[in-house]
Design a protein around this motif. Sequence first.
Motif, short mmCIF file in Angstrom:
data_model
loop_
_atom_site.label_atom_id
_atom_site.label_comp_id
_atom_site.label_asym_id
_atom_site.label_seq_id
_atom_site.Cartn_x
_atom_site.Cartn_y
_atom_site.Cartn_z
N GLN A 1 -52.33 19.11 52.43
CA GLN A 1 -53.71 19.11 51.62
C GLN A 1 -54.83 19.63 52.25
O GLN A 1 -56.00 19.67 52.01
CB GLN A 1 -53.82 17.58 51.13
CG GLN A 1 -52.92 17.19 50.16
CD GLN A 1 -53.06 15.78 49.93
OE1 GLN A 1 -52.70 14.79 50.64
NE2 GLN A 1 -53.87 15.28 48.72
N HIS A 2 -54.85 20.06 53.36
CA HIS A 2 -55.89 20.54 54.23
C HIS A 2 -56.94 19.68 54.58
O HIS A 2 -58.35 20.02 53.99
CB HIS A 2 -56.40 21.97 53.74
CG HIS A 2 -55.40 23.09 53.71
ND1 HIS A 2 -54.51 23.05 54.82
CD2 HIS A 2 -54.64 23.89 52.50
CE1 HIS A 2 -53.62 24.20 54.54
NE2 HIS A 2 -53.82 24.69 53.08
N ALA A 3 -56.62 18.41 54.89
CA ALA A 3 -57.66 17.28 54.81
C ALA A 3 -58.99 17.62 55.68
O ALA A 3 -60.06 17.32 55.09
CB ALA A 3 -56.95 15.88 55.26
N PHE A 4 -58.71 18.13 56.69
CA PHE A 4 -60.00 18.53 57.78
C PHE A 4 -60.89 19.41 56.99
O PHE A 4 -62.05 19.12 57.03
CB PHE A 4 -59.50 19.10 58.89
CG PHE A 4 -60.41 18.96 60.01
CD1 PHE A 4 -60.80 17.83 60.91
CD2 PHE A 4 -60.88 20.34 60.32
CE1 PHE A 4 -61.90 18.12 61.69
CE2 PHE A 4 -62.13 20.25 61.46
CZ PHE A 4 -62.52 19.25 61.98
N GLU A 5 -60.45 20.31 56.23
CA GLU A 5 -61.18 21.34 55.62
C GLU A 5 -61.99 20.82 54.47
O GLU A 5 -63.29 20.98 54.16
CB GLU A 5 -60.48 22.63 55.06
CG GLU A 5 -61.16 23.85 54.63
CD GLU A 5 -62.26 24.40 55.72
OE1 GLU A 5 -63.30 24.93 55.17
OE2 GLU A 5 -61.99 24.26 56.79
N ILE A 6 -61.42 19.81 53.62
CA ILE A 6 -61.87 19.01 52.50
C ILE A 6 -63.11 18.03 53.22
O ILE A 6 -64.30 18.49 52.71
CB ILE A 6 -60.88 18.12 52.13
CG1 ILE A 6 -59.80 19.01 51.15
CG2 ILE A 6 -61.71 17.18 51.14
CD1 ILE A 6 -58.92 18.02 50.57
N GLY A 7 -62.99 17.54 54.11
CA GLY A 7 -63.99 16.84 54.89
C GLY A 7 -65.18 17.88 55.25
O GLY A 7 -66.30 17.47 55.00
N LYS A 8 -64.96 19.00 56.05
CA LYS A 8 -65.91 19.71 56.38
C LYS A 8 -66.79 20.31 55.15
O LYS A 8 -68.04 20.27 55.18
CB LYS A 8 -65.41 21.03 57.03
CG LYS A 8 -64.86 20.56 58.46
CD LYS A 8 -64.25 21.93 59.22
CE LYS A 8 -65.33 22.79 59.57
NZ LYS A 8 -64.75 23.92 60.33
N GLN A 9 -65.92 20.69 54.16
CA GLN A 9 -66.88 21.54 53.12
C GLN A 9 -67.53 20.36 52.36
O GLN A 9 -68.57 20.60 51.62
CB GLN A 9 -65.62 21.82 51.89
CG GLN A 9 -64.81 23.26 52.53
CD GLN A 9 -65.71 24.10 52.68
OE1 GLN A 9 -66.85 24.52 52.08
NE2 GLN A 9 -65.37 25.16 53.37
N ALA A 10 -67.14 18.90 51.98
CA ALA A 10 -67.60 17.98 51.40
C ALA A 10 -68.89 17.62 52.16
O ALA A 10 -69.98 17.32 51.55
CB ALA A 10 -66.87 16.75 51.22
#
Length: 340
Positions: free
Chosen positions: A297-306
């Motif tokens: 789910q590309h969790a780290f990238e989700i966090g950065k974008q959020a």
Amino acid sequence: MAGKKKYTIQDIAKELNTTSSTVSRALQNNPRISAKMRKAVQELAALHNYQPDFRASSLRKGSGRTIGVLVPKIDRHFFSTVLSGIEEVAAESHYHVLICQSFESYEKETELVRNLMFGKADGLIASISIETTQAPHFEQLIAKGLPLVFFDRVWEPLNASKVVIDDYAGACMAMEHLIARGCKRIAHLAGPQHINVYQNRTKGFYDTMKKHQLEVDKKLVFPNVITRDTGRQAMLQILKQEQLPDAIFSSGDYSALGAILCAREAGVRIPEDMAVTGFANEPWDSFVDPPLTSIDQHAFEIGKQAATLLIQQIESNKSAFVPRTLTLTPELIIRKSSLK
């Protein structure tokens, strides 16, 4: 005609013949204030629909540049990795991160959101709890001007920024993979359908079956199966069927794990007798026997974008900021559990 005068802490203090600082503490349920005074203050605030100015409060307390993050559970790898992405961006922009857990409780979630309205954060990044089926607490945040970004589990009707992966596409990837391996009778361990992520994964399951003209056996679709225990219970039901499925598509890795362990106890071979795919790409997927095919789910990238979206909203002209949705593309990680 002049607008109605805003009701203030000073007005409450005057009516109750007390100080503004006492009222402020009472509104935050400070135990230093008597229960009687806290009740009187809160009743009067409710009567006049008083809401605090959280920005002014933050400035007075010197506690600005703080991002609130609300997650269902921090002990899940997905959420902890999202938090790492949020904290990286927050640190670069000199923001602190205040982490709260709802523990999948709607009541706890509403309490935490209410607390954040009392000046503890400049904005909120949130993923809703399993129990959340309405969102007046989030609607109130937006009405009061607090920047808000949802991620993963989002409240769709609300006009707020959102960062998600394409759960529908992820489900279709997993299903296409199973069908390409020759699977035709596929069971589905589904999550709660009022939550967007599980709803989209289930839609991907049905649409891919329909695309390949494969029949869905309703006795092989199990709702609200997202834990290891419910995955085990679903597999026990599957094992009672006259004809076993040749594959399982699970909406989560924990339910897939429960199903795999139960199948193994019953002598069902994974993947020779039954292929299994999960969703989330948990760190232990590589070590379970057999290793679990899953959707990353590309969790780290989700966090950065959020975090990037939220900070942009905090630092922009609020009236000019237009909420937007960012959708990331998931990735199928193929391991032995699905290689039939």
